[in-house]
Design a protein around this motif. Structure first.
Motif, PDB file in Angstrom:
ATOM      1  N   LYS A 185       8.680  -4.057  -5.988  1.00  0.00           N
ATOM      2  CA  LYS A 185       8.768  -3.314  -4.593  1.00  0.00           C
ATOM      3  C   LYS A 185       9.930  -2.336  -4.779  1.00  0.00           C
ATOM      4  O   LYS A 185      10.781  -2.586  -5.026  1.00  0.00           O
ATOM      5  CB  LYS A 185       8.829  -4.680  -3.417  1.00  0.00           C
ATOM      6  CG  LYS A 185       8.244  -5.726  -3.823  1.00  0.00           C
ATOM      7  CD  LYS A 185       6.590  -5.428  -3.301  1.00  0.00           C
ATOM      8  CE  LYS A 185       5.530  -6.495  -3.260  1.00  0.00           C
ATOM      9  NZ  LYS A 185       4.570  -6.175  -3.299  1.00  0.00           N
ATOM     10  N   ILE A 186       9.265  -1.636  -3.550  1.00  0.00           N
ATOM     11  CA  ILE A 186      10.143  -0.337  -3.540  1.00  0.00           C
ATOM     12  C   ILE A 186      11.664  -1.021  -2.648  1.00  0.00           C
ATOM     13  O   ILE A 186      11.940  -2.112  -1.980  1.00  0.00           O
ATOM     14  CB  ILE A 186       9.686   0.820  -2.596  1.00  0.00           C
ATOM     15  CG1 ILE A 186       9.384   0.086  -1.052  1.00  0.00           C
ATOM     16  CG2 ILE A 186       8.038   1.279  -2.719  1.00  0.00           C
ATOM     17  CD1 ILE A 186       9.247   1.253   0.136  1.00  0.00           C
ATOM     18  N   SER A 187      12.544   0.314  -3.316  1.00  0.00           N
ATOM     19  CA  SER A 187      14.640  -0.453  -2.622  1.00  0.00           C
ATOM     20  C   SER A 187      14.684  -0.440  -1.034  1.00  0.00           C
ATOM     21  O   SER A 187      13.258   0.660  -0.603  1.00  0.00           O
ATOM     22  CB  SER A 187      15.024   0.556  -3.032  1.00  0.00           C
ATOM     23  OG  SER A 187      14.982   1.658  -2.510  1.00  0.00           O
ATOM     24  N   TYR A 212      -3.613  -0.241   2.526  1.00  0.00           N
ATOM     25  CA  TYR A 212      -3.165  -0.665   1.124  1.00  0.00           C
ATOM     26  C   TYR A 212      -3.143  -3.039   2.313  1.00  0.00           C
ATOM     27  O   TYR A 212      -2.737  -3.239   1.205  1.00  0.00           O
ATOM     28  CB  TYR A 212      -1.562  -0.261   1.510  1.00  0.00           C
ATOM     29  CG  TYR A 212      -1.246   0.740   0.302  1.00  0.00           C
ATOM     30  CD1 TYR A 212      -2.032   0.525  -1.276  1.00  0.00           C
ATOM     31  CD2 TYR A 212      -1.072   1.583   0.582  1.00  0.00           C
ATOM     32  CE1 TYR A 212      -1.978   1.864  -1.930  1.00  0.00           C
ATOM     33  CE2 TYR A 212      -0.591   2.595   0.450  1.00  0.00           C
ATOM     34  CZ  TYR A 212      -1.408   2.979  -0.993  1.00  0.00           C
ATOM     35  OH  TYR A 212      -0.931   4.119  -2.428  1.00  0.00           O
ATOM     36  N   ALA A 213      -3.656  -2.716   3.425  1.00  0.00           N
ATOM     37  CA  ALA A 213      -3.706  -4.031   4.235  1.00  0.00           C
ATOM     38  C   ALA A 213      -2.201  -5.094   3.616  1.00  0.00           C
ATOM     39  O   ALA A 213      -1.753  -5.785   3.961  1.00  0.00           O
ATOM     40  CB  ALA A 213      -4.899  -4.896   2.474  1.00  0.00           C
ATOM     41  N   SER A 218       8.309  -2.931   3.510  1.00  0.00           N
ATOM     42  CA  SER A 218       8.639  -3.556   2.434  1.00  0.00           C
ATOM     43  C   SER A 218       8.166  -3.904   1.487  1.00  0.00           C
ATOM     44  O   SER A 218       8.906  -4.549   0.597  1.00  0.00           O
ATOM     45  CB  SER A 218       9.519  -5.223   2.966  1.00  0.00           C
ATOM     46  OG  SER A 218       8.767  -5.706   3.606  1.00  0.00           O
ATOM     47  N   GLU A 219       6.747  -4.432   2.095  1.00  0.00           N
ATOM     48  CA  GLU A 219       5.930  -4.869   0.765  1.00  0.00           C
ATOM     49  C   GLU A 219       4.504  -4.024  -0.235  1.00  0.00           C
ATOM     50  O   GLU A 219       4.311  -4.067  -0.910  1.00  0.00           O
ATOM     51  CB  GLU A 219       4.634  -5.770   1.671  1.00  0.00           C
ATOM     52  CG  GLU A 219       4.398  -6.833   2.259  1.00  0.00           C
ATOM     53  CD  GLU A 219       3.901  -7.191   2.817  1.00  0.00           C
ATOM     54  OE1 GLU A 219       2.643  -6.763   3.118  1.00  0.00           O
ATOM     55  OE2 GLU A 219       3.796  -7.858   3.948  1.00  0.00           O
ATOM     56  N   HIS A 225       4.243   3.827  -3.330  1.00  0.00           N
ATOM     57  CA  HIS A 225       5.118   4.798  -2.711  1.00  0.00           C
ATOM     58  C   HIS A 225       5.117   6.287  -3.449  1.00  0.00           C
ATOM     59  O   HIS A 225       4.888   6.967  -2.570  1.00  0.00           O
ATOM     60  CB  HIS A 225       6.727   4.273  -3.001  1.00  0.00           C
ATOM     61  CG  HIS A 225       7.603   5.487  -2.914  1.00  0.00           C
ATOM     62  ND1 HIS A 225       8.267   6.541  -3.924  1.00  0.00           N
ATOM     63  CD2 HIS A 225       8.398   5.441  -1.411  1.00  0.00           C
ATOM     64  CE1 HIS A 225       8.759   7.011  -2.506  1.00  0.00           C
ATOM     65  NE2 HIS A 225       9.006   6.182  -1.254  1.00  0.00           N
ATOM     66  N   ALA A 226       4.857   5.774  -4.928  1.00  0.00           N
ATOM     67  CA  ALA A 226       4.863   7.410  -5.137  1.00  0.00           C
ATOM     68  C   ALA A 226       3.159   8.705  -5.229  1.00  0.00           C
ATOM     69  O   ALA A 226       2.874   9.419  -4.690  1.00  0.00           O
ATOM     70  CB  ALA A 226       4.323   7.113  -7.357  1.00  0.00           C
TER      71      ALA A 226
END
Length: 246
Positions: A185-187, A212-213, A218-219, A225-226
């Motif tokens: 998960k992204i920070s 993305y459902a 935070s999910e 993200h990229a």
């Protein structure tokens, strides 16, 4: 009780200029007018099945729309406040409050799902820092209260100047969903950065998460993200909207 209202037709949806960049074009917003709301309320409940009243609260004009619930034998109400308009201040504020109250009971909520509408400079007449053209909805399709097809026409040239989805939209949707899903998960720092990116590019983070459902930023994982940064930046740039308010 929840009420289901029919979808708005293309003739009931109007366009107005949202923002303008004299070097790149303008954005458009979709809206409904008060007559549309009144017609739909009459269709659904009859002229005696609903009512409205206005009141001033702390200097702001509010409108309350009431609907007769025959099963409960009582009036069900929704209220909202209006904003001032440039012409006929009090009348405009009353009309805006009524339209907002009607949004609250469910009329025209599909307008909130409209895509970002950008009209390129070549498709709009701009003089002395003002848009001289008017626009109308040439085609509109709604499914499950979401706009799935939209075309905008320049009323002067009679040309369709915006279409959704376009080939770019379809490519964007494919890339968004075919991206391999990573586990990490992204920070929190990236979450904050992404929110700032969306704010800068005028993107709806809620719609991105829906694709993305996901329910919360935070999910998101690193791959997603990229993809968002890459695809959305390219997507907005293709429409000439990157830096449109500069």
């Amino acid at each position: 009780m929840e009420y289901e209202f029919r979808d708005l037709t293309k003739d009931e949806v109007e366009c107005r200029v949202g923002t303008l960049n004299v070097n790149k074009g303008c954005s458009l917003l979709l809206f409904k007018d008060a007559r549309c709301d009144m017609n739909i309320l009459d269709e659904k409940f009859g002229i005696t099945g609903w009512k409205r009243h206005h009141e001033s609260i702390n200097g702001n004009l509010f409108c309350t729309v009431e609907i007769w619930d025959d099963s409960k034998k009582e009036w069900i109400s929704k209220q909202d406040v209006g904003k001032e308009t440039g012409v006929e201040k009090e009348k405009g504020q009353a009309s805006d409050a009524f339209k907002r109250a009607c949004f609250n009971i469910g009329i025209g909520r599909e307008l909130y799902t409209a895509p970002f509408i950008w009209i390129l400079k070549k498709d709009v007449k701009i003089e002395n820092g003002k848009v001289k053209d008017s626009f109308s909805v040439a085609d509109l399709e709604v499914e499950n209260k979401k706009i799935v097809k939209l075309k905008i026409r320049n009323n002067r040239t009679k040309k369709v100047v915006f279409s959704f989805p376009s080939s770019d939209d379809e490519q964007y949707q494919d890339e968004m969903h075919q991206e391999p899903v990573g586990k990490q998960k992204i920070s929190k720092e990236k979450q904050k950065s992404l929110l700032e990116f969306c704010d800068e590019k005028h993107l709806d983070i809620g719609k991105i998460l829906d694709s993305y459902a996901l329910k919360d930023i935070s999910e998101l994982n690193e791959n997603q993200h990229a993809t968002i940064i890459r695809v959305h930046a390219q997507y907005m740039k293709q429409w000439g909207a990157d830096g449109w308010n500069a």
